[in-house]
Enzyme design. Sequence first.
Site, PDB file in Angstrom:
ATOM      1  N   ARG A 290       0.882  -1.341   0.045  1.00 55.64           N
ATOM      2  CA  ARG A 290      -0.143   0.186  -0.010  1.00 55.64           C
ATOM      3  C   ARG A 290       1.044   1.370  -0.001  1.00 55.64           C
ATOM      4  O   ARG A 290       1.789   1.531   1.002  1.00 55.64           O
ATOM      5  CB  ARG A 290      -0.793   0.144   1.287  1.00 55.64           C
ATOM      6  CG  ARG A 290      -1.903   1.232   1.265  1.00 55.64           C
ATOM      7  CD  ARG A 290      -2.599   1.138   2.772  1.00 55.64           C
ATOM      8  NE  ARG A 290      -3.305  -0.356   2.826  1.00 55.64           N
ATOM      9  CZ  ARG A 290      -3.792  -0.568   4.048  1.00 55.64           C
ATOM     10  NH1 ARG A 290      -3.645   0.234   5.135  1.00 55.64           N
ATOM     11  NH2 ARG A 290      -4.389  -1.733   4.100  1.00 55.64           N
TER      12      ARG A 290
ATOM     13  N   HIS B 260       1.770  -2.137   5.611  1.00 51.78           N
ATOM     14  CA  HIS B 260       1.571  -2.482   4.144  1.00 51.78           C
ATOM     15  C   HIS B 260       2.531  -1.778   3.371  1.00 51.78           C
ATOM     16  O   HIS B 260       2.869  -2.283   2.419  1.00 51.78           O
ATOM     17  CB  HIS B 260       0.017  -2.152   3.623  1.00 51.78           C
ATOM     18  CG  HIS B 260      -0.896  -3.172   4.180  1.00 51.78           C
ATOM     19  ND1 HIS B 260      -1.153  -4.331   3.420  1.00 51.78           N
ATOM     20  CD2 HIS B 260      -1.732  -3.164   5.218  1.00 51.78           C
ATOM     21  CE1 HIS B 260      -2.162  -4.950   4.041  1.00 51.78           C
ATOM     22  NE2 HIS B 260      -2.621  -4.328   5.089  1.00 51.78           N
TER      23      HIS B 260
ATOM     24  N   ASP C 257      -3.259  -8.637   3.279  1.00 47.41           N
ATOM     25  CA  ASP C 257      -4.753  -8.879   3.703  1.00 47.41           C
ATOM     26  C   ASP C 257      -5.599 -10.013   2.837  1.00 47.41           C
ATOM     27  O   ASP C 257      -5.542  -9.640   1.520  1.00 47.41           O
ATOM     28  CB  ASP C 257      -5.449  -7.457   3.828  1.00 47.41           C
ATOM     29  CG  ASP C 257      -5.142  -6.299   4.667  1.00 47.41           C
ATOM     30  OD1 ASP C 257      -4.282  -6.882   5.493  1.00 47.41           O
ATOM     31  OD2 ASP C 257      -5.324  -5.435   4.361  1.00 47.41           O
TER      32      ASP C 257
ATOM     33  N   GLU D 211      -6.929  -8.008  13.420  1.00 49.32           N
ATOM     34  CA  GLU D 211      -7.580  -8.211  12.237  1.00 49.32           C
ATOM     35  C   GLU D 211      -7.350  -9.714  11.920  1.00 49.32           C
ATOM     36  O   GLU D 211      -6.269 -10.198  11.834  1.00 49.32           O
ATOM     37  CB  GLU D 211      -7.162  -7.322  11.149  1.00 49.32           C
ATOM     38  CG  GLU D 211      -7.573  -5.796  11.366  1.00 49.32           C
ATOM     39  CD  GLU D 211      -6.805  -4.779  10.372  1.00 49.32           C
ATOM     40  OE1 GLU D 211      -7.001  -3.508  10.418  1.00 49.32           O
ATOM     41  OE2 GLU D 211      -5.901  -5.583   9.785  1.00 49.32           O
TER      42      GLU D 211
ATOM     43  N   HIS E 291      -4.960  -9.823   8.303  1.00 49.80           N
ATOM     44  CA  HIS E 291      -4.001  -9.241   8.512  1.00 49.80           C
ATOM     45  C   HIS E 291      -2.680 -10.019   8.774  1.00 49.80           C
ATOM     46  O   HIS E 291      -2.659 -10.661   9.877  1.00 49.80           O
ATOM     47  CB  HIS E 291      -3.982  -7.869   9.108  1.00 49.80           C
ATOM     48  CG  HIS E 291      -2.877  -6.836   9.070  1.00 49.80           C
ATOM     49  ND1 HIS E 291      -2.893  -5.917   8.340  1.00 49.80           N
ATOM     50  CD2 HIS E 291      -1.741  -7.110   9.715  1.00 49.80           C
ATOM     51  CE1 HIS E 291      -1.704  -4.951   8.584  1.00 49.80           C
ATOM     52  NE2 HIS E 291      -0.857  -5.897   9.158  1.00 49.80           N
TER      53      HIS E 291
END
Length: 658
Positions: free
Chosen positions: A110, A155, A162, A220, A223
Site C-alpha cells: 500500500r 503495508h 490482507d 484483524e 492481516h
Amino acid sequence: MKSKKLLLSLLLLFALICPQFVQVMAEETKAAEEINLSDDSSDFVLLSDTVPDAILEIRYYSSYNFVGRRIDGYEEPLALLTKEAASALKEVSDELVEKGYRLKIFDAYRPQRAVTDFMNWALDPDDTLMKEYFYPELDKEVLFPQGYIAEHSGHSRGSTVDLTLFDMTTQKEVDMGGTFDYFGELSHPDYKDITEEQYNNRMILREAMLGHGFKPLKEEWWHFTLEDEPYPDTYFTFPVSSDSLAAEASEEDLGEKGYTLEQVVILSRHNLRAPLSSNGSVPQELTPHQWTDWSANSSELTINGGIQETSMGQYFRKWLNEEGLIEENSIPKEGEVRFNARDKQRCRATARYFASGLLPLADINVEYPAEANGPEDFMSPVLKFYSEDYARDAVKQVADMGGAEGFAGLSDETRDAIRLIMDTADVEDSEIYKSGKYGDLLTDGSGYMMEADKEPDVTGAIKTASQVGDALVLQYYEEPDELKAAFGHELTEEDWKTIGGFMTRYLELKHGAPMVAVNITHPLIEELESELKNEDRKLSFFCAHDCTVLGALTALGAEPYSLPDSIETRTPIGVKLLFERWRDEDGKAWYRVDLVYRSAEQIRDQAVLTPDNPPMKYDLKFEGVETNEDGLIPEEELFGMFDRTEAKYEEMKEKYTK
C-alpha cells in the site's frame, strides 16, 4: 511539513476526546521524522506471477471499501509484494491448494499516499458513505484514536498482506464470521461469538500463515506480515501499477525467452447482447419497471457489444503483429485463418466484428450451420447420446453440487442471491408475480431437466431467477448510471458480484457437471483438436456461448479458477479461451491455455483496448497436466488431455447405450 500540519490538526481535534492520545501522537510524530521513505521498487514483484493460484480482489482499487471510492495510489487492480513475502506466500498457497483452498487477496503493498488519503478522509466527519457496511457500531471520529486509521501502515513496507480463503469446491469465499475491513471486535482473530465452523476457518488461514513465517495482527483476522520482512524501517511511495516495477521484476514476454508464436485457436463467448426482456418474457413480467432501451432486438448483439468486440479484435491485431504471427493489415492466404459461429445473430455478429478489428482489409467468411449445405453445428449444447440410466447418474452429479442436501442444498445456497435479485428488480411488486404464475422464488425448489437431443438445463426457482439476473447483469454493463442499472436501488460492487456469482453458479449447474460437459461438447473437443493439429492454420475463431466455454473447460479437466475483476468469475461476456502454440529455440512445441476478457470496469467504461490498456488475462491449469518453468504445456501433454476427454465420452456412451 504537510504531514506535521495534519498531525497537529488531529492533536487539536482529539485532545478533548482522549487526553492520553496527545502523548501517544507526540511519540509517533517523533518516530515519523525518523522513518525512511523510498520509491525504489526493484525488490517488488507482481504477486500473480509468484502465486498464480491467488485470486485478486483489490478493494482499494474499487469503490467497495470503507471510504467508498478508489484510493489514491491504486492505479491498477494488482497485488505487489517484496520478493521475500511473495515467496513465503507461495508456500502458503501450495499448502492450502492441497487442502482445497485458494488464497483471495484484498490488499498487499500500500503506497504511503494511500495511507495519507485515509488520514484526510478521517478528518471529514460528514463523509460516512460506507458506515453501515464497515463501522456501523463506531462513530467516525474515534477511528483514528482507536488505531483503525494511522499515519503509517505496515503495508507500505511491502511485506504485509490482507487475505482470506476461497473454497475450490463451492467456488465461494470461506465464511470467516466477518467481512474484510470491518472495524470492531468481530474482526479480532480470537473473537468467540461466532460459530465453531467460522472460528475454525479463521484458524486454518492463521495456522498456514504462521507456518510459513508470517505474524498476525491481534485486531484483524485477515492481516499478516512477514516476520523477517526485508524493509522493517522503510515505507515505499511508488503507486500500485505494473509500470512501477523495475524491468528486472516485470513479467518477461515469451518472445523474449526465445519462443515463437505459431498458432492461436480461440473459443469465444459472444459479446454484449440484449436480454430476453421483450413483452411476455420472464424478465419483463417479473418487474414493474421498464428495462433499459436496448439498441438491439432480444438476444441480438447490441451496438456497444459490436464496438467492444471490434476493439478486442484490434487489440489482437497489435498483439499478433508484435509476435510476428499475422502482419498488421495483411490479407491471410487461403487456409491460414478460419472463422466459425453458431447460427445465432449474436454469435455470427461477434465473429464478424472481431474479424473486422483483427483483419480490417480482408474479406473474412464466417462459417455457420445453415439448414442446407452448412457445416455441422459442432458447438450445439445438446446431448449427443441419452438413456434413462445416464440421465439418472448425470442428474445425481448435478445434485451433488449442493452437498448432502442435493437440490435442497442448492436452494439454500442461492437463496440470499435470489433475494437480492428480487429486491433489485422489485419482483414482488410485479402483478404477474403476485398472481402466482412463477410461484415463490424463495421457497420453491429447483431441479434438472434432461431429454434426448435437447440442451440440459436447471428448472424451478433457480432457473427463473437466472433469467432476471441475466437481464440485470446486462443492464449493469450497458447502463452507465449504476443507480438506473439497479432500478433506483443503491447496490454496492459486492452486491453486483453476488448477482454475477449467482449467474456463474447457475451456469455451473447447467453445464458444469463432468458427465454433462463431456457429452455435449464432444464434437467441439474433436474440432478444437483438429484445428490445433492443422499446421497451415495460423488462427481459428469459434464463437458460441458462455456454456460452450465452460463446458469445454470442464470436459478437458480445467482446475478450479475464479477470474479477478469480473462479476462473472468463470466465463464473462465476450471471454476468449485461447490455445496458443509456441515453439522454442530447440524446435519443441509448447502450449499456453488462457482466458482473455474485459474487466467489469472496462466493459462499463467501454474502454478502448490497447497494449497500454490490455484486457485481463488468466492462465489456466489442467488436472494431471505438467507445465515447464514458463507455465507452458508440452505438446504431447496437451494432446493427451484431448485424447483422455474423447476417451471418456466413448466410455460413457458405451456404458449407457449398450
